[in-house]
Design a protein around this motif. Structure first.
Motif, PDB file in Angstrom:
ATOM      1  N   ILE A 106       0.867  -1.318  -0.108  1.00 55.94           N
ATOM      2  CA  ILE A 106      -0.147  -0.144   0.098  1.00 55.94           C
ATOM      3  C   ILE A 106       0.760   1.258  -0.031  1.00 55.94           C
ATOM      4  O   ILE A 106       0.719   2.121  -0.938  1.00 55.94           O
ATOM      5  CB  ILE A 106      -0.772   0.035   1.393  1.00 55.94           C
ATOM      6  N   SER A 107       1.674   1.210   0.887  1.00 55.14           N
ATOM      7  CA  SER A 107       2.643   2.488   0.986  1.00 55.14           C
ATOM      8  C   SER A 107       3.965   2.638   0.299  1.00 55.14           C
ATOM      9  O   SER A 107       4.477   3.603   0.019  1.00 55.14           O
ATOM     10  CB  SER A 107       3.068   2.599   2.546  1.00 55.14           C
ATOM     11  N   GLN A 140      -5.743   2.776   8.038  1.00 54.79           N
ATOM     12  CA  GLN A 140      -5.907   3.803   6.970  1.00 54.79           C
ATOM     13  C   GLN A 140      -6.642   3.411   5.686  1.00 54.79           C
ATOM     14  O   GLN A 140      -7.623   3.843   5.179  1.00 54.79           O
ATOM     15  CB  GLN A 140      -4.834   4.672   6.701  1.00 54.79           C
ATOM     16  N   GLU A 141      -6.230   2.464   5.230  1.00 54.51           N
ATOM     17  CA  GLU A 141      -6.553   1.748   3.869  1.00 54.51           C
ATOM     18  C   GLU A 141      -8.139   1.249   4.042  1.00 54.51           C
ATOM     19  O   GLU A 141      -8.892   1.139   3.276  1.00 54.51           O
ATOM     20  CB  GLU A 141      -5.861   0.613   3.297  1.00 54.51           C
TER      21      GLU A 141
END
Length: 295
Positions: A160-161, A182-183
């Motif tokens: 993701i990051s 957060q996702e």
């Protein structure tokens, strides 16, 4: 009569003074207890964070809104894993304070989003500080309670990051959890609820009040804490108002319905019911009387 009225008024006034005195004494006891807890906790914060202990305390004073915790509860939570966090960051106190604040907010957001108790979330995070991942499933993020599952979470967070996370670093573990939450739309849940929901604003108000009690006992500046209390109380009133209006409206509708339907039906039903019951009651009394005469 005038004498009796005067006597009653004097008695009521005395009772009111007694009740006020008891309330003040109770408030004082709570302030002293809260201040005593603060003195113990702030010592740990100052030992761990040294020159930026004031930064941690600022985060703590804002936790009523971001994490639904009083300042004392916040600092107690942070100090539970700060030693390991500092070690993973090479002793960088500023980064540890920032990541610690993020972690506590993530805990509260997770608890609010999934309905898990805050205690079980805190236990999980403290377990991670000891490289114990058996309570990872407490977070309900779709990962089991094993080291392999935590590693899988880190890999997913990296996708993701674009940042690589090392399971041996506690700061990496906390950052990876933050990315995943957060996702999933978990991040910020507590702050939103503190502003927009009854339970969230009530919890924020309770925590803000606890901070005021602590300040009363420690002699700290009350002004910003009172402002926090007023803001959270205002949110609570705003969130309650539409619910109260709905309740009043619903009760009115219910009362109208009872008056127009149920009551007329009862009026029509009761006389025949009484008429049917009289013979049965008469027969029962007659049987009782016959039994007595037979004796």
């Amino acid at each position: 009569m005038l004498a009796n009225l005067a006597s009653s008024a004097v008695t009521a006034a005395i009772d009111a003074v007694k009740n006020l005195g008891s309330a003040i004494v109770d408030l004082g006891k709570q302030a002293v207890a809260s201040a005593a807890t603060y003195e113990q906790i702030i010592g740990g914060v100052e030992t761990l964070f040294v020159d930026i202990a004031s930064t941690v305390e600022q985060y703590a004073n804002n936790a009523y809104k971001t994490a639904g915790l009083s300042a004392n509860q916040y600092m107690e939570t942070v100090t539970g894993f700060s030693a390991s966090l500092l070690q993973s960051l090479g002793g960088d106190t500023q980064k540890a304070a920032d990541i610690g604040d993020m972690a506590v907010s993530d805990m509260a957001d997770n608890a609010n989003k999934f309905g898990t108790s805050m205690d079980s979330i805190q236990n999980a995070y403290q377990g991670f500080a000891k490289q114990n991942y058996t309570m990872l499933d407490n977070l309900k993020l779709g990962y089991g309670g094993t080291k392999e599952e935590m590693q899988r979470l880190l890999v997913d967070a990296e996708k993701i990051s674009g940042i690589h996370y090392d399971i041996s670093s506690l700061s990496d573990v906390y950052n990876a959890i933050h990315v995943v939450q957060q996702e999933m739309g978990v991040t910020g849940t507590t702050a939103k609820e503190a502003a927009k929901t009854i339970s969230g604003s009530a919890n924020a108000t309770k925590s803000a009040w606890q901070n005021v009690l602590t300040a009363i006992g420690t002699g700290a500046d009350l002004t910003p804490l009172i402002n926090n209390l007023v803001d959270s109380l205002g949110n609570l009133v705003n969130n309650l108002s539409p619910v109260v209006k709905n309740v009043v409206k619903g009760l009115g509708t219910l009362a109208a319905g009872l008056l127009t339907t149920v009551v007329p039906n009862l009026i029509q039903t009761i006389p025949p019911l009484i008429a049917e019951s009289v013979p049965l009651l008469t027969a029962a009394l007659q049987n009782a009387l016959d039994a007595v005469l037979a004796v």
